[in-house]
Scaffold this active site. Sequence first.
Site, PDB file in Angstrom:
ATOM      1  N   LYS A 115       0.980  -1.209  -0.031  1.00  0.00           N
ATOM      2  CA  LYS A 115       0.016  -0.018   0.016  1.00  0.00           C
ATOM      3  C   LYS A 115       0.791   1.215  -0.082  1.00  0.00           C
ATOM      4  O   LYS A 115       0.441   2.244  -0.539  1.00  0.00           O
ATOM      5  CB  LYS A 115      -0.958   0.009   1.214  1.00  0.00           C
ATOM      6  CG  LYS A 115      -1.975  -1.036   1.002  1.00  0.00           C
ATOM      7  CD  LYS A 115      -3.353  -0.713   1.886  1.00  0.00           C
ATOM      8  CE  LYS A 115      -4.483  -1.633   1.485  1.00  0.00           C
ATOM      9  NZ  LYS A 115      -5.746  -1.642   2.062  1.00  0.00           N
ATOM     10  N   LYS A 198      -5.288  -9.463  -6.066  1.00  0.00           N
ATOM     11  CA  LYS A 198      -6.621  -9.693  -5.265  1.00  0.00           C
ATOM     12  C   LYS A 198      -7.803  -8.666  -5.623  1.00  0.00           C
ATOM     13  O   LYS A 198      -7.184  -7.552  -5.846  1.00  0.00           O
ATOM     14  CB  LYS A 198      -6.379  -9.887  -3.782  1.00  0.00           C
ATOM     15  CG  LYS A 198      -6.245  -8.819  -2.863  1.00  0.00           C
ATOM     16  CD  LYS A 198      -6.370  -8.782  -1.445  1.00  0.00           C
ATOM     17  CE  LYS A 198      -6.535  -7.461  -0.896  1.00  0.00           C
ATOM     18  NZ  LYS A 198      -7.326  -7.413   0.304  1.00  0.00           N
ATOM     19  N   LYS A 201     -11.507  -3.366  -2.950  1.00  0.00           N
ATOM     20  CA  LYS A 201     -12.449  -2.355  -3.063  1.00  0.00           C
ATOM     21  C   LYS A 201     -11.732  -1.124  -3.809  1.00  0.00           C
ATOM     22  O   LYS A 201     -12.231  -0.415  -4.627  1.00  0.00           O
ATOM     23  CB  LYS A 201     -12.759  -1.831  -1.892  1.00  0.00           C
ATOM     24  CG  LYS A 201     -13.669  -3.017  -1.125  1.00  0.00           C
ATOM     25  CD  LYS A 201     -14.025  -2.093   0.261  1.00  0.00           C
ATOM     26  CE  LYS A 201     -14.150  -3.093   1.459  1.00  0.00           C
ATOM     27  NZ  LYS A 201     -13.047  -3.121   2.365  1.00  0.00           N
TER      28      LYS A 201
HETATM   29  N1  AQP Z   1      -9.966 -10.607  -2.454  1.00  0.00           N
HETATM   30  C1  AQP Z   1     -10.029 -11.198  -1.355  1.00  0.00           C
HETATM   31  N2  AQP Z   1     -10.421 -12.750  -1.243  1.00  0.00           N
HETATM   32  C2  AQP Z   1     -10.637 -13.104  -0.347  1.00  0.00           C
HETATM   33  N3  AQP Z   1     -10.635 -12.204   0.913  1.00  0.00           N
HETATM   34  C3  AQP Z   1     -10.625 -11.019   0.807  1.00  0.00           C
HETATM   35  N4  AQP Z   1     -10.741 -10.124   1.825  1.00  0.00           N
HETATM   36  C4  AQP Z   1     -10.550  -8.918   1.326  1.00  0.00           C
HETATM   37  N5  AQP Z   1     -10.293  -9.144   0.053  1.00  0.00           N
HETATM   38  C5  AQP Z   1     -10.144 -10.308  -0.202  1.00  0.00           C
HETATM   39  C6  AQP Z   1     -11.389 -10.277   3.174  1.00  0.00           C
HETATM   40  O1  AQP Z   1     -12.355  -9.454   3.543  1.00  0.00           O
HETATM   41  C7  AQP Z   1     -12.062  -8.920   4.670  1.00  0.00           C
HETATM   42  C8  AQP Z   1     -12.605  -7.527   4.929  1.00  0.00           C
HETATM   43  O2  AQP Z   1     -11.397  -6.947   4.411  1.00  0.00           O
HETATM   44  P1  AQP Z   1     -11.064  -5.436   4.412  1.00  0.00           P
HETATM   45  O3  AQP Z   1     -12.397  -4.591   3.832  1.00  0.00           O
HETATM   46  O4  AQP Z   1     -11.160  -5.173   6.071  1.00  0.00           O
HETATM   47  O5  AQP Z   1      -9.627  -5.086   3.986  1.00  0.00           O
HETATM   48  P2  AQP Z   1      -8.936  -5.470   2.822  1.00  0.00           P
HETATM   49  O6  AQP Z   1      -8.674  -6.850   2.873  1.00  0.00           O
HETATM   50  O7  AQP Z   1      -7.805  -4.337   2.722  1.00  0.00           O
HETATM   51  O8  AQP Z   1     -10.011  -5.246   1.482  1.00  0.00           O
HETATM   52  P3  AQP Z   1     -10.120  -4.724   0.039  1.00  0.00           P
HETATM   53  O9  AQP Z   1     -11.113  -4.888  -0.330  1.00  0.00           O
HETATM   54  O10 AQP Z   1      -8.623  -4.861  -0.514  1.00  0.00           O
HETATM   55  O11 AQP Z   1     -10.202  -3.112   0.684  1.00  0.00           O
HETATM   56  P4  AQP Z   1      -9.074  -1.966   0.180  1.00  0.00           P
HETATM   57  O12 AQP Z   1      -8.963  -1.940  -1.254  1.00  0.00           O
HETATM   58  O13 AQP Z   1      -9.987  -0.767   0.749  1.00  0.00           O
HETATM   59  O14 AQP Z   1      -7.771  -2.291   0.989  1.00  0.00           O
HETATM   60  C9  AQP Z   1     -10.973  -9.473   5.291  1.00  0.00           C
HETATM   61  O15 AQP Z   1     -11.196 -10.663   5.997  1.00  0.00           O
HETATM   62  C10 AQP Z   1      -9.932  -9.809   4.347  1.00  0.00           C
HETATM   63  O16 AQP Z   1      -9.072 -10.683   4.011  1.00  0.00           O
END
Ligand code: AQP
Length: 334
Positions: A115, A198, A201
Amino acid sequence: MTKFQERVFSGVQPTGTLHLGNYLGAIKNFVELQNKYNCIYCVVDQHAITVEQNPVELRSNILEVLASFIAAGVDYKKQIIFQQSSVAAHSQLAWVFNCVSRIGWLNRMTQFKDKAGKNRENVSVGLMVYPNLMAADILAYLATHVPVGDDQKQHLELSRDIAQKFNNDFGVNYFPQPEPLIYGNATRVMSLRDGTKKMSKSDPSDFSRILLTDEDESIASKIKKAKSDSELIPESSKDLQDKPECLNLINILSACLNQSVDKTLQNYSGKEYSLLKKDLAESLIQIIKPMRTEIKNLLNNKDELDAILKDGTQKATNIANPIIEDVYKIVGFK
Ligand code: AQP
């Protein structure tokens, strides 16, 4: 060895509309686990502000994540769902953990490296100490089990290290070693455009992810346009090692059908990806449509959502406050 009471904790950041990765990797498991454990599920808004957020959008995203938990099947009457910033224990314990955790540990976190990228000197301090706050989220409830996607595995290991170091530093056996619960066929759902990244969002491409609020046509069109292959589907996942986008589609379909990848390959080997994509779109629509409708309904009743958060805050505070009291005594504040 002290036997800690089993308790599940997990959180989701309100950084945008939730996607299929969040659902299959985490929230689907939240729902299953509530039949076996006492669970606490949190909208982790303090984590969200480690990167810039628009305050108006943040507030609306908080309610949308809450609505998504409920629409996915989390039972807010039996379990606790609440907003992180409304329970002071998270920040209080995070500060103690900032003083227990080591900079060297945080420097090794791959999510921070990804990040921060080349902008390392300019990102927020919060982004770096994010895993310490995550340890506090879990341990403020002495939680023993943490359902997460595969991307959070390293952070969970750090939570365990912090719990262990706190116990060693103060000569106590106060914190449990929280266990990650990473299971299912979709522990890491990948982007539909690039199978090495992955699903996220924050990906700039809308076509990289399926949202829990997507309309049927949008789901069908995103899956149709998802990157795949002109060759026929092979018999074994070994033949897909250099085709991450294809493997991703097969993993997602297997997770939707609750069946093994081998079983999916048995059914589709020798067929074209277009056929698999058609079936996948149908499966996804079946799963997402009821959630989408329920999310919309819930968001039309913000007073009810606020009341659910208020109730959850009270219940979470009742558990966490005595734990903070104990910690303050252990470290010598009281
Ligand atoms: N691609 C993924 N596959 C499986 N699990 C996922 N999680 C996130 N992306 C995937 C799981 O969802 C839960 C919540 O995640 P989060 O929103 O707290 O944070 P993150 O992992 O940073 O998710 P994003 O979507 O990638 O958000 P941004 O883009 O804002 O950083 C967690 O249990 C995570 O493992």
